[in-house]
Every structure is written in structure tokens, then in C-alpha cells.
Design an enzyme around this catalytic site. Structure first.
Site, PDB file in Angstrom:
ATOM      1  N   LYS A 124      44.296  29.581  69.827  1.00 21.81           N
ATOM      2  CA  LYS A 124      44.689  28.894  68.596  1.00 21.81           C
ATOM      3  C   LYS A 124      46.148  28.483  68.766  1.00 21.81           C
ATOM      4  O   LYS A 124      46.976  29.311  69.168  1.00 21.81           O
ATOM      5  CB  LYS A 124      44.502  29.801  67.379  1.00 21.81           C
ATOM      6  N   ASP A 135      38.756  34.483  53.596  1.00 25.80           N
ATOM      7  CA  ASP A 135      38.308  33.109  53.850  1.00 25.80           C
ATOM      8  C   ASP A 135      36.988  33.141  54.614  1.00 25.80           C
ATOM      9  O   ASP A 135      36.805  32.417  55.596  1.00 25.80           O
ATOM     10  CB  ASP A 135      39.386  32.340  54.643  1.00 25.80           C
TER      11      ASP A 135
HETATM   12  C1  LIG Z   1      32.436  22.342  68.952  1.00 23.33           C
HETATM   13  N1  LIG Z   1      33.109  23.608  69.027  1.00 23.33           N
HETATM   14  C2  LIG Z   1      32.454  24.682  69.454  1.00 23.33           C
HETATM   15  O1  LIG Z   1      31.301  24.669  69.821  1.00 23.33           O
HETATM   16  C3  LIG Z   1      33.238  25.957  69.501  1.00 23.33           C
HETATM   17  C4  LIG Z   1      33.189  26.897  70.543  1.00 23.33           C
HETATM   18  C5  LIG Z   1      32.342  26.847  71.798  1.00 23.33           C
HETATM   19  N2  LIG Z   1      34.029  27.937  70.236  1.00 23.33           N
HETATM   20  C6  LIG Z   1      34.617  27.667  69.025  1.00 23.33           C
HETATM   21  C7  LIG Z   1      35.576  28.472  68.333  1.00 23.33           C
HETATM   22  C8  LIG Z   1      36.120  29.701  68.733  1.00 23.33           C
HETATM   23  C9  LIG Z   1      35.891  30.477  69.914  1.00 23.33           C
HETATM   24  O2  LIG Z   1      35.147  30.187  70.859  1.00 23.33           O
HETATM   25  N3  LIG Z   1      36.638  31.615  69.852  1.00 23.33           N
HETATM   26  C10 LIG Z   1      37.359  31.628  68.675  1.00 23.33           C
HETATM   27  C11 LIG Z   1      38.266  32.595  68.188  1.00 23.33           C
HETATM   28  C12 LIG Z   1      38.870  32.384  66.948  1.00 23.33           C
HETATM   29  C13 LIG Z   1      38.595  31.213  66.245  1.00 23.33           C
HETATM   30 CL1  LIG Z   1      39.390  30.964  64.712  1.00 23.33          CL
HETATM   31  C14 LIG Z   1      37.701  30.248  66.718  1.00 23.33           C
HETATM   32  C15 LIG Z   1      37.073  30.471  67.966  1.00 23.33           C
HETATM   33  C16 LIG Z   1      34.136  26.433  68.546  1.00 23.33           C
HETATM   34  C17 LIG Z   1      34.544  25.794  67.239  1.00 23.33           C
END
Ligand SMILES: CNC(=O)c1c(C)[nH]c(/C=C2\C(=O)Nc3ccc(Cl)cc32)c1C
Length: 282
Positions: free
Chosen positions: A37, A145
Site C-alpha cells: 500500500k 470499515d
Molecule cells: C484487481 N485486483 C485484484 O485482483 C487484487 C489482488 C490480486 N489483490 C488485491 C488486494 C490486496 C492483496 O493482494 N493484499 C492486500 C493487503 C491489503 C489490502 Cl488493503 C489489499 C490487498 C486486489 C485488489
């Protein structure tokens, strides 16, 4: 610790939090994949920066199989960026899965919904009841949240609670400014401006589980004031016929308008169907 721009190889953007982006990164030393992040703190006040650091320190101590793991943080002072390195969840977020199911006219199996409910209850219980799990005693963490966008799926179709409590950084005004989207999961006590507490997280979880069954939030309206009225009335439409009365009963219990009648995570973890869903956990 000096910022080391070469420790991780930046890959593609994978998501957008309420105040920063999430990027997939690869650790150069061993090729391991993480989610990073990236928080731009250029416009944050000193108080918010202090709160952010304090918040991350609490969150780094949360060690639980159903809470997205925080590993380390780094600060790129030249560009006013804080990087938080977390567990990569290859299944993405639950909001995207719900959108996909809706598009394809698919429904979640009841067994899957019980599993997700049980896993998220364990995660919330770890936050609400410090010292209940293996981690040491620390302050209660309220998620504040809880929504499908903040629940992530790993490669084994298990869910992980993510994006912890950072929304608490914003005081009333900024939270409103920073909060995007409609507060579908806002609890009645939050609307009547009494304090947010563990039961408010239980309400949000009830909304999330209802949405897994119907693919829509339990309370919807055209305007925020109409939404507030529906939430305070608390009328919950029945689930599609494929789901059991037990599931509907537990959702209605979590959506009790009177928070003193709403169960705690400890109460819910005693429900036989929840125990059964956890029975499969190693
Ligand atoms: C299109 N995005 C995805 O498929 C996606 C993938 C493969 N991983 C994520 C998000 C996270 C992820 O993979 N690890 C995370 C740890 C904390 C937070 Cl706030 C978000 C994530 C996302 C949104």
C-alpha cells in the site's frame, strides 16, 4: 531504517484504498510476492501522521490466519510516501467477486457463506478480544470499515480481513471527505451519532453476509437520508429460497437495530453451524 528503493521490484497496480494505491511487488532477494500500500502523506497533518504510525504499529501486531498480514513498512521521505508491505491475496477482493457473480447470474453456495462468516468472525474476535488468540494482549482494534472491498481471498478460497482501522485516522469531517461510496453498512448507532463499538463491526458483518446471499446490501435507497431511515427501521427482506432459515436467523440477529440485543463475536462463535463450518479448519 533508510528507504531501500531496490529491495522490492514494483509490478502492476492491483487496487485502490481510500487514501492510496495497492501495488503488487516482488522481493528481489527471494522472488516472493507482496502487496504494497502506497500512502502519500504529503497533505497529512502532523496529528494524522502520528496516528498513521501508531495505527500501523498496532496492525503489525495482528497475527491471525484470517487477517491480512502486515510485514514491514518503509518511508520514502523524498517523495513523502509511506509503503506498507502486506500479504498478497491472489483472489482479490470480495466486492469484485460479488460483481462477477451478479454479472453471470451465479450465487454463492450456502456452505461457502458459512465458511466466510466463520472465518471473518474469528478475525473480528481476534480484534475485539485482545489476547483471545495466540498474539499477546494489546488494545481492542475496531475495524470500522468492514465491507466486501476490504475482504480478500487467498489462493485456497479462504477470506482475510484487510485495510484495518486506518479509516480511524480521519476525524469526522475528513472521514466524510475521504470516505468514498455510499455508507450501505453504516450501523444505526453510527447514524444516531453515538459511539462506534464492537457491535457496529458485527452489524457491518451482518450486512456483508446478507450481500453474499442476495448480491445486494440489505439496506438500499436513492438518497442518504432515505438509506438512514431504512437502516434505523432495520427491516430485512427474506433471502433467496435456496438459503436456510438458520442462515437468515443469524443474519437478522447481527442486524438487530438495538445494539444491546446484537450478539458479540464470542456469542456467534458458539452457534453450532459456525462451529461446524470451523470444524473443517486445520
Ligand atoms: C484487481 N485486483 C485484484 O485482483 C487484487 C489482488 C490480486 N489483490 C488485491 C488486494 C490486496 C492483496 O493482494 N493484499 C492486500 C493487503 C491489503 C489490502 Cl488493503 C489489499 C490487498 C486486489 C485488489
Amino acid at each position: 531504517m533508510e528507504y531501500n528503493p531496490n529491495k522490492y521490484e514494483p509490478l502492476n497496480l492491483i487496487g485502490r484504498g481510500s487514501f492510496g494505491v495497492i501495488r503488487k511487488v516482488r522481493r528481489r532477494s527471494d522472488g516472493k510476492i507482496y502487496a504494497r500500500k502506497e500512502i502519500d502523506y504529503k497533505r497529512m497533518s502532523e496529528r494524522e501522521k502520528k496516528q498513521l504510525v501508531a495505527e500501523v504499529n498496532i496492525l503489525r501486531e495482528l497475527r491471525h490466519p484470517h487477517i491480512v498480514r502486515y510485514y514491514e513498512r518503509d518511508v520514502d521521505r523524498d517523495n513523502c510516501l509511506m509503503y506498507i508491505y502486506m500479504e498478497y491475496c491472489e483472489g482479490g477482493d470480495l466486492a469484485e467477486v460479488i460483481r462477477r457473480y451478479k454479472k453471470r447470474g451465479k450465487r454463492f453456495a450456502e456452505q461457502t457463506i458459512w465458511k466466510y462468516l466463520a472465518q471473518l468472525l474469528l478475525a473480528l474476535h481476534e480484534c475485539h478480544c485482545p489476547g483471545s488468540g495466540k498474539s499477546g494482549v494489546r488494545p481492542t482494534v475496531l475495524h470500522r470499515d468492514l465491507k466486501p472491498d476490504n475482504v480478500f481471498l487467498d489462493g485456497r478460497d479462504d477470506v482475510k480481513l484487510g485495510d484495518f482501522g486506518l479509516s480511524r485516522l480521519m476525524d469526522g469531517s475528513e472521514f466524510a471527505r475521504t470516505y468514498v461510496g455510499t455508507p450501505f453498512y453504516m450501523s444505526p448507532e453510527l447514524i444516531s451519532e453515538s459511539s462506534y463499538n464492537e457491535k457496529s463491526d458485527v452489524w457491518a458483518l451482518g450486512c456483508l453476509i446478507y450481500e453474499l446471499c442476495t448480491l445486494d446490501p440489505p439496506f438500499q435507497a436513492k438518497t442518504q437520508s432515505q438509506l438512514a431511515m431504512k437502516i434505523q427501521q432495520g427491516a430485512v427482506a427474506p433471502l433467496p429460497p435456496q438459503y436456510s432459515q438458520e442462515l437468515f436467523y443469524i443474519i437478522k440477529a447481527m442486524l438487530q437495530v438495538n445494539q444491546s440485543r446484537r450478539p458479540t463475536t464470542a456469542d456467534l462463535l458458539e452457534v453450532p453451524m459456525i462451529k461446524q463450518a470451523l470444524g473443517e479448519e486445520p
